[in-house]
Design a protein around this motif. Structure first.
Motif, PDB file in Angstrom:
ATOM      1  N   VAL A 199     -36.263 -13.148 -11.426  1.00 58.03           N
ATOM      2  CA  VAL A 199     -36.325 -14.391 -11.244  1.00 58.03           C
ATOM      3  C   VAL A 199     -37.369 -14.749 -12.548  1.00 58.03           C
ATOM      4  O   VAL A 199     -37.213 -16.046 -13.070  1.00 58.03           O
ATOM      5  CB  VAL A 199     -37.044 -14.727 -10.169  1.00 58.03           C
ATOM      6  CG1 VAL A 199     -37.504 -16.105  -9.919  1.00 58.03           C
ATOM      7  CG2 VAL A 199     -35.968 -14.635  -8.751  1.00 58.03           C
TER       8      VAL A 199
ATOM      9  N   LEU B  36     -35.511 -14.996 -15.906  1.00 55.79           N
ATOM     10  CA  LEU B  36     -34.713 -16.156 -16.089  1.00 55.79           C
ATOM     11  C   LEU B  36     -35.187 -17.369 -16.197  1.00 55.79           C
ATOM     12  O   LEU B  36     -34.756 -18.536 -16.640  1.00 55.79           O
ATOM     13  CB  LEU B  36     -33.543 -16.272 -14.876  1.00 55.79           C
ATOM     14  CG  LEU B  36     -32.704 -14.968 -14.656  1.00 55.79           C
ATOM     15  CD1 LEU B  36     -31.740 -15.005 -13.499  1.00 55.79           C
ATOM     16  CD2 LEU B  36     -31.518 -14.895 -15.813  1.00 55.79           C
ATOM     17  N   GLN B  37     -36.238 -17.598 -15.512  1.00 49.57           N
ATOM     18  CA  GLN B  37     -37.254 -18.872 -15.474  1.00 49.57           C
ATOM     19  C   GLN B  37     -37.666 -19.199 -16.683  1.00 49.57           C
ATOM     20  O   GLN B  37     -38.089 -20.451 -17.199  1.00 49.57           O
ATOM     21  CB  GLN B  37     -38.198 -19.087 -14.609  1.00 49.57           C
ATOM     22  CG  GLN B  37     -37.583 -19.373 -13.026  1.00 49.57           C
ATOM     23  CD  GLN B  37     -38.699 -19.239 -12.017  1.00 49.57           C
ATOM     24  OE1 GLN B  37     -39.753 -18.490 -11.899  1.00 49.57           O
ATOM     25  NE2 GLN B  37     -38.545 -19.981 -10.816  1.00 49.57           N
TER      26      GLN B  37
ATOM     27  N   ASN C  86     -35.989 -18.107 -19.512  1.00 51.16           N
ATOM     28  CA  ASN C  86     -35.074 -18.097 -20.557  1.00 51.16           C
ATOM     29  C   ASN C  86     -35.146 -16.521 -21.288  1.00 51.16           C
ATOM     30  O   ASN C  86     -34.862 -16.600 -22.573  1.00 51.16           O
ATOM     31  CB  ASN C  86     -35.144 -19.094 -21.397  1.00 51.16           C
ATOM     32  CG  ASN C  86     -34.819 -20.470 -20.842  1.00 51.16           C
ATOM     33  OD1 ASN C  86     -34.174 -20.279 -19.855  1.00 51.16           O
ATOM     34  ND2 ASN C  86     -35.930 -21.467 -21.119  1.00 51.16           N
TER      35      ASN C  86
ATOM     36  N   VAL D 275     -28.551 -10.020 -11.365  1.00 51.96           N
ATOM     37  CA  VAL D 275     -28.829 -11.142 -12.063  1.00 51.96           C
ATOM     38  C   VAL D 275     -28.062 -12.342 -11.630  1.00 51.96           C
ATOM     39  O   VAL D 275     -28.324 -13.475 -11.588  1.00 51.96           O
ATOM     40  CB  VAL D 275     -28.420 -10.890 -13.601  1.00 51.96           C
ATOM     41  CG1 VAL D 275     -28.418 -12.174 -14.316  1.00 51.96           C
ATOM     42  CG2 VAL D 275     -29.466  -9.981 -14.143  1.00 51.96           C
ATOM     43  N   SER D 276     -26.540 -12.352 -11.346  1.00 54.80           N
ATOM     44  CA  SER D 276     -25.632 -13.152 -10.897  1.00 54.80           C
ATOM     45  C   SER D 276     -26.140 -13.800  -9.505  1.00 54.80           C
ATOM     46  O   SER D 276     -26.213 -14.976  -9.414  1.00 54.80           O
ATOM     47  CB  SER D 276     -24.223 -12.701 -10.532  1.00 54.80           C
ATOM     48  OG  SER D 276     -24.443 -11.608  -9.815  1.00 54.80           O
TER      49      SER D 276
ATOM     50  N   LYS E 155     -29.261 -15.832 -10.158  1.00 55.23           N
ATOM     51  CA  LYS E 155     -28.864 -17.173 -10.959  1.00 55.23           C
ATOM     52  C   LYS E 155     -28.404 -18.069 -10.172  1.00 55.23           C
ATOM     53  O   LYS E 155     -28.768 -19.434 -10.113  1.00 55.23           O
ATOM     54  CB  LYS E 155     -27.867 -16.969 -12.100  1.00 55.23           C
ATOM     55  CG  LYS E 155     -28.137 -16.384 -13.210  1.00 55.23           C
ATOM     56  CD  LYS E 155     -26.996 -16.124 -14.340  1.00 55.23           C
ATOM     57  CE  LYS E 155     -27.551 -15.682 -15.650  1.00 55.23           C
ATOM     58  NZ  LYS E 155     -26.446 -15.447 -16.552  1.00 55.23           N
ATOM     59  N   LYS E 156     -27.659 -17.805  -9.136  1.00 51.18           N
ATOM     60  CA  LYS E 156     -26.871 -18.522  -8.173  1.00 51.18           C
ATOM     61  C   LYS E 156     -27.935 -19.162  -7.045  1.00 51.18           C
ATOM     62  O   LYS E 156     -27.921 -20.530  -6.784  1.00 51.18           O
ATOM     63  CB  LYS E 156     -26.112 -17.706  -7.497  1.00 51.18           C
ATOM     64  CG  LYS E 156     -24.846 -18.716  -6.631  1.00 51.18           C
ATOM     65  CD  LYS E 156     -24.247 -19.484  -7.504  1.00 51.18           C
ATOM     66  CE  LYS E 156     -22.950 -20.452  -6.970  1.00 51.18           C
ATOM     67  NZ  LYS E 156     -22.567 -21.367  -7.626  1.00 51.18           N
TER      68      LYS E 156
ATOM     69  N   LEU F 218     -31.236 -19.860  -7.833  1.00 45.65           N
ATOM     70  CA  LEU F 218     -32.136 -20.471  -8.881  1.00 45.65           C
ATOM     71  C   LEU F 218     -31.531 -21.536  -8.966  1.00 45.65           C
ATOM     72  O   LEU F 218     -32.126 -22.893  -9.002  1.00 45.65           O
ATOM     73  CB  LEU F 218     -32.454 -19.603 -10.112  1.00 45.65           C
ATOM     74  CG  LEU F 218     -33.396 -18.839 -10.301  1.00 45.65           C
ATOM     75  CD1 LEU F 218     -33.572 -18.152 -11.677  1.00 45.65           C
ATOM     76  CD2 LEU F 218     -34.879 -19.282  -9.730  1.00 45.65           C
ATOM     77  N   GLY F 219     -30.178 -21.810  -8.980  1.00 48.54           N
ATOM     78  CA  GLY F 219     -29.401 -22.874  -9.343  1.00 48.54           C
ATOM     79  C   GLY F 219     -29.323 -23.803  -8.183  1.00 48.54           C
ATOM     80  O   GLY F 219     -29.373 -25.146  -8.388  1.00 48.54           O
TER      81      GLY F 219
ATOM     82  N   GLU G  78     -19.516 -15.973  -8.370  1.00 51.18           N
ATOM     83  CA  GLU G  78     -20.764 -16.081  -9.104  1.00 51.18           C
ATOM     84  C   GLU G  78     -21.995 -15.514  -8.489  1.00 51.18           C
ATOM     85  O   GLU G  78     -22.674 -15.082  -9.102  1.00 51.18           O
ATOM     86  CB  GLU G  78     -20.958 -17.605  -9.226  1.00 51.18           C
ATOM     87  CG  GLU G  78     -19.853 -18.184 -10.178  1.00 51.18           C
ATOM     88  CD  GLU G  78     -20.052 -19.991 -10.077  1.00 51.18           C
ATOM     89  OE1 GLU G  78     -19.462 -20.673 -10.874  1.00 51.18           O
ATOM     90  OE2 GLU G  78     -20.784 -20.523  -9.078  1.00 51.18           O
TER      91      GLU G  78
END
Length: 422
Positions: free
Chosen positions: A122, A125-126, A128, A137-138, A141-142, A144-145, A166
């Motif tokens: 987390v 990814l936040q 970058n 990771v997938s 990402k989902k 966080l989206g 996803e």
């Protein structure tokens, strides 16, 4: 008799000829307070025969109205409390809840994960940064989206598969990937956690799955049903259909979380899987009862149980936020009193305290560069970058901060040192 499931009345009718279960069913489904859907789940009878000839319905009971009111009252209290928190505290707490939500949802499915690892992903990814480990990771990402994207609209069957791919990319064994056009095309059974007993046999063929999910799409896009009840009925129908060999629970809870974020609030939504995990017995027993053909596809009691689980999660989040806010206020007073002659030092240290308290034992603390840039944007004259960097170094030398990461540079406050100031 409205306070008893029809399966219990059916059992009672074997001893009391005055009880007519079929008549009671008709009375309930024809009631002005009944909500009738176009969903026909696959239900199992005591004889283990299966039926899908009864539509899901539920009664808007007084208890359900009370629970609904409590959910929205809790949500209002949560939002009021969260809006009183500084941004760093609020955002870090949301990130911590998100990590916890993913971890709990996986653990419910006996998928071994590590909360610290999820938090690290987390955080990466936040910021970058490409995570060092590809696993989860997938999924992260989902999740966080859904904090930023508009509400997911499922309008056709392929949307389910897109979300599934996803969400679970790299997480499903090759032999458990869907073998139909979009979904599984063979039988699967759902057992207890120790696999000692089969509790549900979902539809076998992909064509049947498609038919049931097509009806579910229609229901999901029908705004005539109350928000919370619709979310819970959707959750049940998706799990009852079980369109994939593996990952159904994770996807079902993801969809529930996504819906609650858009319709209730982020904190309520990101507390659901942990609350389910904490009340697993209630959760699975409610599913088992709702799957009984003898209950005539009535979800009144399932909805009430799920509402209570949502409330448990809200109350846990509220209690924790209240506790942390009280601690933050106390530390703020200590810091302001000790560094009264230098507001910049006080501000910098207070931000590190926010980050530490509301990250809840995860590596989700603020990075030095983030802190420096944030203060500079707020007041470039007061918070000159070089001066803030020097303050951070001095606070480390004085024992208030410790270096926890070198790339990117990240410090963490030592709470005991602040306690010593009192």
């Amino acid at each position: 008799m409205i306070n008893k499931p029809l399966s219990i009345l059916k059992y009672m009718s074997s001893r009391d000829s005055m009880i007519d279960v079929d008549k009671e069913y008709k009375k309930r489904i024809d009631s002005p307070s009944a909500a009738l859907t176009n969903l026909f789940p696959l239900l199992s009878s005591r004889s283990e025969s299966q039926h899908n000839d009864l539509p899901i319905f539920f009664i808007e009971t007084f208890k359900m109205a009370q629970l609904n009111s409590k959910i929205f009252k809790n949500s209002a209290d949560i939002l009021k409390l969260s809006n009183s928190l500084p941004d760093i505290a609020k955002n870090n707490y949301i990130s911590s809840l998100l990590s916890n939500e993913i971890n709990s949802s996986n653990e419910i499915e006996q998928v071994k994960t590590n909360r610290h690892d999820i938090s690290t992903i987390v955080d990466s990814l936040q910021s970058n940064i490409i995570p060092k480990q590809p696993r989860l990771v997938s999924t992260v990402k989902k999740y966080l989206g859904i904090l930023n994207e508009p509400r997911i609209t499922i309008s056709e069957l392929k949307d389910y598969r897109k979300i599934y791919d996803e969400l679970t990319s790299g997480e499903i064994p090759q032999n458990k990937l869907p073998d139909g056009e979009l979904f599984r095309n063979s039988s699967v059974t759902i057992g207890t956690s120790d696999n000692s007993k089969i509790v549900h046999r979902p539809p076998i063929s992909e064509n049947t799955i498609k038919s049931k999910l097509t009806s579910l799409i229609s229901f999901m896009n029908n705004d005539e049903f109350p928000i919370v009840e619709k979310a819970i009925v959707t959750h049940f129908m998706f799990e009852n259909t079980h369109p994939f060999y593996d990952g159904n629970g994770r996807m079902g809870r993801y969809l529930l979380t996504q819906y609650l974020i858009k319709k209730i609030d982020t904190f309520t939504a990101l507390s659901i899987s942990k609350s389910i995990q904490d009340h697993e017995k209630l959760y699975y027993q409610s599913f088992a009862d709702a799957d009984k053909y003898e209950n005539y596809a009535e979800l009144t009691y399932f909805i009430e149980s799920m509402m209570q689980i949502i409330i448990y999660g809200q109350e846990t989040a509220l209690d924790k936020m209240t506790e942390l806010q009280s601690m933050l206020n106390s530390y703020g007073q200590i810091i302001n009193a000790h560094f009264a002659n230098n507001g910049v030092i006080s501000d910098v240290l207070f931000i590190f305290v926010q980050s530490k308290l509301f990250s809840i034992d995860t590596p989700l603390g603020i990075k030095d560069t983030e802190l420096i840039n944030m203060l500079y944007r707020d007041d470039s004259k007061k918070y000159k970058k070089n001066n803030v960097k020097k303050i951070i170094n001095n606070l480390e030398n004085e024992g208030f901060l410790k270096l926890v990461n070198g790339n990117p540079i990240q410090h963490e406050v030592i709470m005991d040192k602040i306690d010593d100031l009192t």
